[in-house]
Write an enzyme that holds these catalytic residues in place. Structure first.
Site, PDB file in Angstrom:
ATOM      1  N   ASP A 109      45.937  31.693  45.268  1.00  0.00           N
ATOM      2  CA  ASP A 109      45.593  30.407  44.657  1.00  0.00           C
ATOM      3  C   ASP A 109      45.700  30.467  43.129  1.00  0.00           C
ATOM      4  O   ASP A 109      46.169  29.518  42.484  1.00  0.00           O
ATOM      5  CB  ASP A 109      44.182  29.976  45.063  1.00  0.00           C
ATOM      6  CG  ASP A 109      44.074  29.723  46.558  1.00  0.00           C
ATOM      7  OD1 ASP A 109      45.064  29.254  47.150  1.00  0.00           O
ATOM      8  OD2 ASP A 109      43.010  29.996  47.146  1.00  0.00           O
ATOM      9  N   HIS A 134      31.729  32.429  57.766  1.00  0.00           N
ATOM     10  CA  HIS A 134      32.511  33.349  58.585  1.00  0.00           C
ATOM     11  C   HIS A 134      32.496  34.714  57.936  1.00  0.00           C
ATOM     12  O   HIS A 134      32.322  34.854  56.717  1.00  0.00           O
ATOM     13  CB  HIS A 134      33.956  32.856  58.739  1.00  0.00           C
ATOM     14  CG  HIS A 134      34.686  32.701  57.442  1.00  0.00           C
ATOM     15  ND1 HIS A 134      35.339  33.728  56.817  1.00  0.00           N
ATOM     16  CD2 HIS A 134      34.847  31.623  56.624  1.00  0.00           C
ATOM     17  CE1 HIS A 134      35.886  33.305  55.700  1.00  0.00           C
ATOM     18  NE2 HIS A 134      35.597  32.034  55.546  1.00  0.00           N
TER      19      HIS A 134
END
Length: 351
Positions: free
Chosen positions: A266, A295
């Protein structure tokens, strides 16, 4: 003074006191409500309309490659007015739902109007035709939660959208950036898209005033997450949810294909946008809010130890490493009511 007069004055004072108490209570409730739903005020709506009234949002596009679903209703929609930039159906902050026993069949029942991942508003012509690309592997529950919350969010925005899930086959190291390149290349000529949305599977939008439109410059829709206190962690943060046009993506040459595992891709993409002489736009922090689904680190998506070395060389390789060098094997395309699933073999890292 008679007893009746005294009782009358006392009652008047009690009524006045009750009136004041009720008034203060209502003011308190209103203040609390507005703190989390500032977008409901006409002033805030006007501010957002001014921000998003960009030439791209207002331009009229000719769509010469319609899907069968659009073709069936084209005659009916020929006289429809263009949907407003800010839909009258927006609600602002809407409670998110994550039922533990949710199934794909449950979500499909809620949205029977969708076919092949596509939806378009019935009462007006959407401002833009957009495609949402979701990189995916081993996150089936997250995908269900995202769809269950994102679909009504998009429909309240009166958007014409199609959802594609780009699934990486096998158990080798995950490559999110390459999946996004692949998704872009696979869908590029399927429709005359106005806007491409790159969307992480574990990020659910909280405020529907965060409109999924492309603008005159690349737009970073995720300014803050619950896990970061809804703040942008650093200037170069350009991940999570991105809205870009075909021209903007081409100027950046897409993502790098060389980020295997977690981290770095990113930031690399942010530098590519800068090198392509573009600026990053961000909506107001009050609306660009997301809930990140919890998660643990996936097997095959370990931290990328080479990310810092790769980031140092972006300016040297970005024109040759990206969309123009993306290789992969297309394994299957599956059409589901809520999304189209593209399964690919992305290969493996070159050591």
């Amino acid at each position: 003074m008679g007893t009746t007069d005294m009782i009358g004055k006392l009652l008047c004072r009690i009524r006045l006191l009750l009136f004041i108490v009720v008034g203060l209570t209502l003011v308190g409730w209103a203040s609390f409500y507005m703190k989390d739903s500032i977008c409901f005020t006409p002033k805030y709506r006007t501010l957002l309309q001014n921000v998003w009234k960009s030439p791209l949002s207002e331009k009229k596009t000719e769509d010469n490659s319609r899907s069968p679903l659009v073709e069936q209703t084209s005659q009916k929609k020929v006289d429809l007015k263009t949907c407003p930039i800010l839909s009258p159906k927006l609600k602002g902050v809407v409670p998110l739902m994550f039922p533990p026993n949710l199934t794909l069949a449950d979500v499909e029942k809620k949205f029977p109007m969708m076919r092949d991942g596509h939806y378009q508003p019935e009462t007006c012509k959407a401002q833009q035709k957009l495609v949402i690309l979701i990189p995916h592997r081993n996150r089936e529950k997250h995908l269900l939660y995202l769809l269950d919350n994102l679909l009504p969010f998009l429909q309240r925005q009166q958007l014409d959208y199609t959802i594609y899930v780009i699934h990486q086959a096998g158990n080798l190291t995950f490559n999110k950036a390459k999946l996004l390149n692949i998704g872009y290349l696979e869908v590029l000529e399927k429709q005359n898209w106005d806007c491409f949305i790159f969307h992480d599977v574990d990020l659910v939008p909280e405020n529907d005033f965060n409109t999924y439109y492309c603008d005159s410059e690349p737009k970073h829709l995720m300014v803050g997450r619950n896990v970061t206190g809804y703040r942008l962690r650093y200037k170069e943060n350009f991940g999570g949810v991105i809205a870009m046009t075909r021209e903007q993506i081409a100027k950046a040459n897409g993502y790098s294909n060389n980020y295997w595992g977690w981290g770095g891709e990113d930031d690399d993409f942010y530098y590519r946008v800068q090198l392509g002489k573009m600026e990053v736009l961000r909506p107001a922090r009050e609306v660009a809010r997301y809930r990140m689904l919890f998660h643990t680190r996936d097997a095959g998506n370990q931290v990328n130890q080479k990310r810092w070395e790769l980031l140092k060389n972006v300016s040297k390789v970005w024109k040759t490493d990206g969309l123009n060098s993306c290789t992969y094997e297309l394994l299957s395309i599956e059409h589901n009511p809520l999304y189209i699933n593209i399964t690919v073999d992305v290969g493996k890292p070159h050591h």
